[in-house]
Design a protein around this motif. Structure first.
Motif, mmCIF file in Angstrom:
data_model
loop_
_atom_site.group_PDB
_atom_site.id
_atom_site.type_symbol
_atom_site.label_atom_id
_atom_site.label_comp_id
_atom_site.label_asym_id
_atom_site.label_seq_id
_atom_site.Cartn_x
_atom_site.Cartn_y
_atom_site.Cartn_z
ATOM 1 N N ALA A 1 -4.940 -2.275 6.956
ATOM 2 C CA ALA A 1 -4.289 -3.214 6.216
ATOM 3 C C ALA A 1 -4.913 -4.594 6.364
ATOM 4 O O ALA A 1 -5.670 -4.852 7.564
ATOM 5 N N LEU B 1 3.600 -0.388 4.921
ATOM 6 C CA LEU B 1 2.047 -0.580 4.588
ATOM 7 C C LEU B 1 1.930 -1.477 3.277
ATOM 8 O O LEU B 1 0.817 -2.413 3.469
ATOM 9 N N GLY C 1 -2.880 3.750 8.360
ATOM 10 C CA GLY C 1 -2.665 2.592 7.197
ATOM 11 C C GLY C 1 -2.518 1.316 7.980
ATOM 12 O O GLY C 1 -3.113 0.325 7.445
ATOM 13 N N LEU D 1 -1.628 -3.488 1.998
ATOM 14 C CA LEU D 1 -2.266 -2.470 1.389
ATOM 15 C C LEU D 1 -1.866 -2.434 -0.096
ATOM 16 O O LEU D 1 -0.842 -2.575 -0.214
ATOM 17 N N GLY E 1 -3.164 2.423 -2.161
ATOM 18 C CA GLY E 1 -3.669 2.767 -1.082
ATOM 19 C C GLY E 1 -2.440 3.309 0.087
ATOM 20 O O GLY E 1 -2.495 4.218 0.849
ATOM 21 N N ALA E 2 -1.488 2.743 -0.247
ATOM 22 C CA ALA E 2 -0.270 2.789 0.585
ATOM 23 C C ALA E 2 0.430 4.327 0.055
ATOM 24 O O ALA E 2 0.725 5.156 0.908
#
Length: 444
Positions: free
Chosen positions: A425, A87, A421, A92, A96-97
């Motif tokens: 992206a 991710l 995810g 990302l 966030g990941a």
């Protein structure tokens, strides 16, 4: 530090797994399945493939169930890190990941399976690892490695076999070229073919198990009406002898004394006749079959995985679970000592308390999967297609082939959040590959 968020998230996740190791030594044991895997005599399994047994055999010289569970816990952590890395590669941010791999790190059921002598934790790692490799970059080498992992998944749990075919179809539809496709299929066929050959040598039949027909037959016991099916005499012995409203859940028909399946002599013959009966039942009563499947799938709308007063093997024990005399020797031979699950307080109590709330409710999980499909179409992020489809297959196939079980849904968790995810992206896969090396391009 670029990965500060992940490091912060990893520390409590490691702590939860330490609580499992300290609170429930040496391991959690599941019904008769764990003991079947632990047997010293290596033979192809009847109800399930023996890939996990082969892994346990490799670790047997250490005589430590704790070693097995620690390695499975490490696999779970490595899986989260792998999804996080993919991710991040797709653009990302770290937070966030990290947020998207939080369910992989903290879901109590994943921790439970990692601490259990069962094939599930290894199966999750094999399947998710294969999908991550294919999504990362498609080359003959990554496709071959992914195929090998999916082949190993197929001899660990039979549902891995259709996942190999699904991945091959993905490569074909995405037009990645013939070399990765051939590499995937050939590499995947190696463990599957070797295992099936072993089964042929031991049991005279080229197969992974001798129970697929039995499981499908048990599914039909939810609705089968022999007055409608009108089976031939050789199959009539498998007709249920109790009203539909009084019938127990399908798995009970496989093992309980009342099952007419036990009246059929011979393992292979029983499986063949059960499969024939099941197919006739489904063709004669297709609406009832789909209704039974729909009833099972409605459990995905249930917020709590297990109710407080529900009897289930998926709750951490509050007291030591004695091992039946018939199988105690198997576990103690592997452990070279007492093997019953002990309960060590306060660590066990802390993890039991966490189990009551430390999970993603299935309705939210299904929303995440639907969101992944929706965003994938909207943003044309087709790399998310493979993890999303594999997750969907893992969730919906058991009710069609046997019955719903909470344990069968959990392997989809990493794939659902990977798919979600990828749809969020910022970076296209081609751009990510070019930034890593201008000489690299998509295989084909």
């Amino acid at each position: 530090m670029a990965h500060r968020a992940l490091v912060i998230a990893l520390l409590p996740a490691i702590g939860l797994r330490v609580l499992a190791v300290l609170g429930f030594p040496p391991a959690l044991l599941f019904y008769g399945d764990s003991f079947a895997f632990l047997r010293e005599e290596l033979t192809p399994g009847t109800a399930r493939p023996s890939g996990y047994s082969l892994l346990l055999a490799l670790l047997r010289p250490a005589h430590s169930l704790t070693l097995v569970t620690v390695l499975q816990h490490l696999l779970g952590l490595a899986l989260a890190i792998g999804v996080y890395a993919l991710l991040r590669r797709r653009g990302l941010p770290g937070w966030g990941a990290t947020l998207l791999v939080t369910p992989l790190l903290y879901d109590e059921f994943l921790i439970l399976l990692e601490h259990m002598i069962m094939a599930d934790a290894v199966f999750v790692a094999l399947v998710t690892g294969a999908v991550v490799l294919v999504v990362w970059r498609v080359t003959p080498a990554t496709a071959a490695t992914a195929g090998l992992l999916l082949g190993l998944a197929g001899i660990t749990r039979t549902v891995g076999l259709p996942l190999l075919l699904l991945t091959a179809a993905y490569l074909l539809v995405r037009r990645y070229g013939w070399r990765p496709l051939v590499a995937l299929v050939v590499a995947g066929a190696i463990p599957l073919g070797a295992y099936a050959t072993w089964t042929k040598a031991e049991k005279g039949k080229f197969a992974l198990t001798e129970a697929d027909g039995n499981f499908l037959w048990s599914r039909t016991m939810s609705f089968a009406d022999c007055a409608v099916i009108d089976p031939p005499e050789r199959l009539a012995v498998l007709c249920p002898d109790m009203p539909v409203e009084q019938r127990p859940y399908p798995p009970h028909w496989l093992w309980e004394d009342f099952s007419p399946l036990l009246k059929v002599p011979g393992t292979a013959n029983r499986n063949q006749l059960a499969g024939e009966f099941a197919r006739q039942a489904i063709l004669a009563q297709p609406v009832d079959y789909l209704a039974a499947v729909a009833t099972d799938l409605r459990q995905l709308l249930r917020w709590e995985r297990t109710a407080v007063d529900e009897k289930t093997p998926y709750k951490l024990p509050a007291a030591e679970r004695p091992i039946s005399e018939s199988v105690r020797g198997i576990a103690e031979a592997y452990e070279a000592g007492p093997a019953a699950t002990r309960v060590v307080e306060p660590y066990a109590g802390w993890l039991r308390a966490y189990q009551r709330f430390g999970y993603v409710p299935f309705p939210l999980l299904m929303v995440a999967l639907l969101a992944a499909f929706g965003l994938m179409v909207w943003r044309r992020c087709w790399d998310a297609l493979l993890p999303a489809l594999v997750a969907l297959a893992l969730v919906v196939s058991p009710p069609f082939l046997a019955a719903f079980d909470v344990r069968y849904v959990v392997p989809a968790i990493p794939l659902i959040f990977l798919a979600l995810g990828l749809t969020l992206a910022r970076r296209a896969p081609e751009l990510a590959a070019e930034e890593e090396s201008p000489l690299l391009s998509r295989a084909g």
